[in-house]
Design a protein around this motif. Structure first.
Motif, PDB file in Angstrom:
ATOM      1  N   ILE A 141       0.792  -1.196   0.025  1.00 24.05           N
ATOM      2  CA  ILE A 141       0.233   0.013  -0.159  1.00 24.05           C
ATOM      3  C   ILE A 141       0.914   1.388   0.037  1.00 24.05           C
ATOM      4  O   ILE A 141       1.823   1.476   1.074  1.00 24.05           O
ATOM      5  N   THR A 142       0.788   2.034  -0.817  1.00 20.06           N
ATOM      6  CA  THR A 142       1.489   3.427  -1.036  1.00 20.06           C
ATOM      7  C   THR A 142       1.286   4.156  -0.044  1.00 20.06           C
ATOM      8  O   THR A 142       0.225   4.504   0.224  1.00 20.06           O
ATOM      9  N   PRO A 143       2.311   4.639   0.783  1.00 18.85           N
ATOM     10  CA  PRO A 143       2.158   5.559   2.103  1.00 18.85           C
ATOM     11  C   PRO A 143       1.359   7.086   1.632  1.00 18.85           C
ATOM     12  O   PRO A 143       1.843   7.602   0.459  1.00 18.85           O
ATOM     13  N   ASP A 144       0.358   7.154   2.450  1.00 17.25           N
ATOM     14  CA  ASP A 144      -0.287   8.439   2.193  1.00 17.25           C
ATOM     15  C   ASP A 144      -0.152   9.252   3.676  1.00 17.25           C
ATOM     16  O   ASP A 144      -0.915   9.086   4.570  1.00 17.25           O
ATOM     17  N   TRP A 145       0.734  10.139   3.707  1.00 18.86           N
ATOM     18  CA  TRP A 145       1.277  10.614   4.777  1.00 18.86           C
ATOM     19  C   TRP A 145       0.087  11.931   5.236  1.00 18.86           C
ATOM     20  O   TRP A 145       0.183  12.146   6.413  1.00 18.86           O
ATOM     21  N   ASN A 146      -0.665  12.110   4.323  1.00 20.98           N
ATOM     22  CA  ASN A 146      -1.788  13.211   4.642  1.00 20.98           C
ATOM     23  C   ASN A 146      -2.992  12.538   5.370  1.00 20.98           C
ATOM     24  O   ASN A 146      -3.737  13.327   6.003  1.00 20.98           O
ATOM     25  N   MET A 147      -3.191  11.433   5.375  1.00 17.92           N
ATOM     26  CA  MET A 147      -4.114  10.816   5.536  1.00 17.92           C
ATOM     27  C   MET A 147      -4.711  10.814   7.204  1.00 17.92           C
ATOM     28  O   MET A 147      -5.802  11.112   7.400  1.00 17.92           O
ATOM     29  N   ARG A 148      -3.756  10.691   8.027  1.00 12.08           N
ATOM     30  CA  ARG A 148      -3.894  10.904   9.331  1.00 12.08           C
ATOM     31  C   ARG A 148      -4.267  12.102   9.810  1.00 12.08           C
ATOM     32  O   ARG A 148      -4.788  12.543  10.620  1.00 12.08           O
ATOM     33  N   ASN A 149      -4.119  13.269   8.663  1.00  9.48           N
ATOM     34  CA  ASN A 149      -4.206  14.622   9.146  1.00  9.48           C
ATOM     35  C   ASN A 149      -5.719  14.850   8.815  1.00  9.48           C
ATOM     36  O   ASN A 149      -6.155  16.118   8.969  1.00  9.48           O
ATOM     37  N   SER A 174       4.302   5.128   8.728  1.00  9.87           N
ATOM     38  CA  SER A 174       4.013   5.157   9.821  1.00  9.87           C
ATOM     39  C   SER A 174       2.538   4.209  10.179  1.00  9.87           C
ATOM     40  O   SER A 174       2.256   3.654  11.329  1.00  9.87           O
ATOM     41  N   ILE A 175       1.683   4.390   9.391  1.00  9.59           N
ATOM     42  CA  ILE A 175       0.211   3.756   9.477  1.00  9.59           C
ATOM     43  C   ILE A 175       0.617   2.166   9.279  1.00  9.59           C
ATOM     44  O   ILE A 175      -0.297   1.613  10.007  1.00  9.59           O
ATOM     45  N   SER A 176       1.432   1.512   8.672  1.00 10.43           N
ATOM     46  CA  SER A 176       1.527   0.357   8.699  1.00 10.43           C
ATOM     47  C   SER A 176       1.838  -0.068  10.166  1.00 10.43           C
ATOM     48  O   SER A 176       1.285  -1.136  10.816  1.00 10.43           O
ATOM     49  N   THR A 177       2.679   0.682  10.867  1.00  7.00           N
ATOM     50  CA  THR A 177       2.854   0.309  12.540  1.00  7.00           C
ATOM     51  C   THR A 177       1.698   0.704  13.027  1.00  7.00           C
ATOM     52  O   THR A 177       1.171  -0.090  14.177  1.00  7.00           O
ATOM     53  N   ILE A 427       3.940  17.716  13.209  1.00  2.77           N
ATOM     54  CA  ILE A 427       2.804  16.914  12.330  1.00  2.77           C
ATOM     55  C   ILE A 427       1.778  17.300  12.904  1.00  2.77           C
ATOM     56  O   ILE A 427       1.556  17.858  14.201  1.00  2.77           O
ATOM     57  N   THR A 428       0.738  16.872  12.168  1.00  2.00           N
ATOM     58  CA  THR A 428      -0.809  17.433  12.407  1.00  2.00           C
ATOM     59  C   THR A 428      -1.722  16.282  12.291  1.00  2.00           C
ATOM     60  O   THR A 428      -2.745  16.395  11.746  1.00  2.00           O
ATOM     61  N   PRO A 429      -1.718  15.117  12.742  1.00  2.74           N
ATOM     62  CA  PRO A 429      -2.686  14.202  12.767  1.00  2.74           C
ATOM     63  C   PRO A 429      -3.935  14.645  13.404  1.00  2.74           C
ATOM     64  O   PRO A 429      -3.856  15.304  14.525  1.00  2.74           O
ATOM     65  N   VAL A 430      -4.912  14.027  13.003  1.00  4.90           N
ATOM     66  CA  VAL A 430      -6.285  14.383  13.864  1.00  4.90           C
ATOM     67  C   VAL A 430      -6.124  13.732  15.131  1.00  4.90           C
ATOM     68  O   VAL A 430      -5.663  12.499  15.520  1.00  4.90           O
ATOM     69  N   GLY A 431      -6.341  14.576  16.314  1.00  6.71           N
ATOM     70  CA  GLY A 431      -6.387  13.899  17.333  1.00  6.71           C
ATOM     71  C   GLY A 431      -5.046  14.125  18.249  1.00  6.71           C
ATOM     72  O   GLY A 431      -4.814  13.419  19.312  1.00  6.71           O
ATOM     73  N   SER A 432      -4.099  14.786  17.597  1.00  4.73           N
ATOM     74  CA  SER A 432      -2.697  15.044  18.311  1.00  4.73           C
ATOM     75  C   SER A 432      -2.826  15.243  19.702  1.00  4.73           C
ATOM     76  O   SER A 432      -3.772  15.965  20.243  1.00  4.73           O
ATOM     77  N   PHE A 433      -2.089  14.579  20.611  1.00  5.47           N
ATOM     78  CA  PHE A 433      -1.903  14.901  21.873  1.00  5.47           C
ATOM     79  C   PHE A 433      -2.861  13.937  22.728  1.00  5.47           C
ATOM     80  O   PHE A 433      -2.659  13.868  23.982  1.00  5.47           O
ATOM     81  N   ASN A 434      -3.933  13.462  21.998  1.00  7.24           N
ATOM     82  CA  ASN A 434      -4.956  12.467  22.668  1.00  7.24           C
ATOM     83  C   ASN A 434      -4.098  11.343  23.432  1.00  7.24           C
ATOM     84  O   ASN A 434      -3.226  10.903  22.888  1.00  7.24           O
ATOM     85  N   GLY A 435      -4.357  11.232  24.804  1.00 15.49           N
ATOM     86  CA  GLY A 435      -3.481  10.266  25.659  1.00 15.49           C
ATOM     87  C   GLY A 435      -2.543  10.835  26.306  1.00 15.49           C
ATOM     88  O   GLY A 435      -1.749  10.102  27.164  1.00 15.49           O
ATOM     89  N   LEU A 436      -2.051  12.113  26.114  1.00 12.53           N
ATOM     90  CA  LEU A 436      -1.064  12.597  26.826  1.00 12.53           C
ATOM     91  C   LEU A 436      -1.661  13.799  27.936  1.00 12.53           C
ATOM     92  O   LEU A 436      -2.651  14.465  27.463  1.00 12.53           O
ATOM     93  N   GLU A 437      -1.137  13.874  28.877  1.00 13.63           N
ATOM     94  CA  GLU A 437      -1.570  14.860  30.070  1.00 13.63           C
ATOM     95  C   GLU A 437      -1.619  16.429  29.394  1.00 13.63           C
ATOM     96  O   GLU A 437      -0.423  16.651  28.722  1.00 13.63           O
TER      97      GLU A 437
END
Length: 497
Positions: A141-149, A174-177, A427-437
């Motif tokens: 699958i060709t990486p799509d680095w904008n997908m998570r954004n 990174s989405i493979s991981t 980086i600007t993924p949707v929901g950045s910092f979720n899970g961090l105080e």
């Protein structure tokens, strides 16, 4: 000023009350482990002299003992750091743990884990993607680095993409991981982080750790680990010692051999399972953007941890380790000399540069405590207030969400404080910092330039980001020039009093 005294007191209390969880690894004299102190000094000096680089921490270990470490001021051992793709190696370890628990196999096909996320038509290539393909970045699958954004359904979006023949071409993604993280959660009934806590982190007394969470409630896997440098050193030792920790086998030695062996050609380097093989013979590494490294050298029985923010090619840092450090080690103990005394002093003397210029300006009186209203900007800053003291400046920021925080700045020194706000992120993924105080620590330095511009430098010391902020005043107008340490670009913000 009263507000400055109160702020400084709170900063000191916050700094000393951090859950330190440091100094757990045994410390030793470099010479006792066959390493000249002069070589450690040379490495530290060379790393901190690199252009376009802020070194945040360096830890050198040999024979399981720390023989040198630096945390250039304003950084400190107790601060966590975001690890970007260095996170992937921890996911690779989790996969090995799940395989050992008979919950997972390398040959398992990923479509079997997510029937509800599959597209209406499943191609043969999609059906053939296995866990091993994700580990080796060969999903097809060709990486799509904008997908998570731009979307919140990362799994179904990934699985709906066109698929080439799996196992043929290395394409770092990174989405493979992230999908591996989702699989771990599926087969264990626990999040990736909880599973690692159960299997590795708790037995190794790694408590100060968190991980960002996706919009789908899954740890991001390919990035987002937030951890202390000494905990990285512990993890490096676990891999170096073939999965043993204090005599107990926590992670299969055969799995570590697979992780650290060539599984796929990856350009001019080779790739294992979520790890890179280095150009130095036998060395492997966990590797994150902007210079996050856990370097493991089995032949030399060494681990080197580096956290930083750099804009130069990371080969420079790694080759300093090879050429300045590894080239000098011996297989027997050495006699400590004056260099060790110098190393002890130097280790606590490294500091990132403060802003240089004048302590005061007549403009401080003219613009103190006035409200600056900014145009819409990427930082979400709406209003700014400058509060001036004899040897400090405090910048109060009101953001677009209606919350406020204060950044402290010292003259020819770093003032440290705490904020209830998120730092800038490269980086600007949707929901950045979720899970961090939502509590981060900052350190600042200021000076007035000869032009009577005010320059502020702020490091987000338990993250990666730093900002240079220059105020140019012109009557009731102000122009801010903002430079980020993770970018070569400048942001110009216009404001009015």
């Amino acid at each position: 000023m009263k507000i400055n005294l109160v702020l400084l007191t709170l900063c000191m209390l916050v700094h000393t009350s951090l859950l330190a969880q440091t100094n757990e690894l045994q410390r030793s004299i470099p010479e006792a482990e066959g390493v000249p102190s002069e070589a450690v000094i040379t490495l530290f000096d060379s790393l901190t002299a690199l252009p376009h680089t802020d070194i945040h921490s360096v830890i050198v270990l040999r024979h399981g003992k720390v023989i040198g470490e630096i945390y250039p001021t304003p950084f400190a051992p107790e601060y966590r750091h975001t690890m970007y793709s260095c996170s992937k190696t921890f996911v690779g370890a989790a996969v090995g743990l799940a395989i050992a628990d008979n919950r997972l196999r390398l040959t398992d096909r990923i479509v079997s884990f997510f029937p509800e996320q599959l597209p209406d038509s499943v191609s043969e290539n999609l059906s053939n993607i296995t866990v091993r393909h994700l580990l080796t970045m060969t999903s097809g699958i060709t990486p799509d680095w904008n997908m998570r954004n731009v979307c919140t359904n990362w799994l179904s979006t990934f699985l709906a993409k066109p698929v080439k023949t799996p196992g043929v071409q290395f394409e770092y993604d990174s989405i493979s991981t992230y999908v591996l993280s989702a699989i771990i959660q599926k087969v264990t009934g626990m999040t990736l982080l909880d599973y690692l806590k159960l299997k590795l982190f708790n037995p190794m007394n790694i408590k100060e750790v968190a991980w960002e969470i996706s919009p789908e409630g899954i740890h991001t896997g390919g990035w987002g680990l937030h951890i202390q440098s000494e905990s990285l050193a512990k993890f490096g030792l676990l891999l170096l010692n073939q999965g043993k920790w204090k005599g107990k086998q926590l992670l299969s030695s055969s799995w570590i051999k697979q992780m650290t062996s060539k599984q796929m050609e990856a350009g001019d380097e080779d790739y294992g399972y979520q790890m890179w093989l280095c150009d130095y013979p036998g060395a492997v590494r966990a590797d994150g953007a902007l210079g996050q490294y856990v370097l493991i050298m089995p032949k030399e029985d060494m681990v080197v941890v580096i956290t930083e923010c750099t804009l130069i090619n990371g080969r420079n840092q790694r080759r300093l380790v090879w050429n300045k450090l590894l080239s000098a080690i011996k297989n027997q103990a050495l006699i400590p000399g004056k260099a060790y005394a110098r190393l002890k002093k130097k280790q606590i003397s490294y500091t990132l540069p403060t802003v240089q210029g004048k302590k005061q300006s007549p403009l401080a009186t003219a613009y103190a405590n006035r409200t600056i209203t900014l145009e819409t900007n990427r930082y979400g800053w709406q209003h700014l207030h400058l509060l001036f003291g004899p040897k400090e400046v405090n910048l109060k920021i009101d953001d677009k969400n209606g919350t406020s925080h204060i950044l402290p700045f010292g003259y020819k020194q770093w003032l440290t404080g705490t904020i209830n706000a998120y730092p800038p992120y490269s980086i600007t993924p949707v929901g950045s910092f979720n899970g961090l105080e939502k509590t981060f620590h900052v350190a600042g330095s200021y000076a007035w330039l000869p032009t009577d511009d005010l320059q502020l430098k702020v490091h987000y010391v338990d993250w990666i980001s730093a900002l240079d902020i220059t105020f140019h005043f012109n009557g009731n107008n102000v122009t801010l020039t903002v430079k980020e340490n993770f970018s070569t670009n400048e942001t110009i913000l216009k404001g009015k009093f």
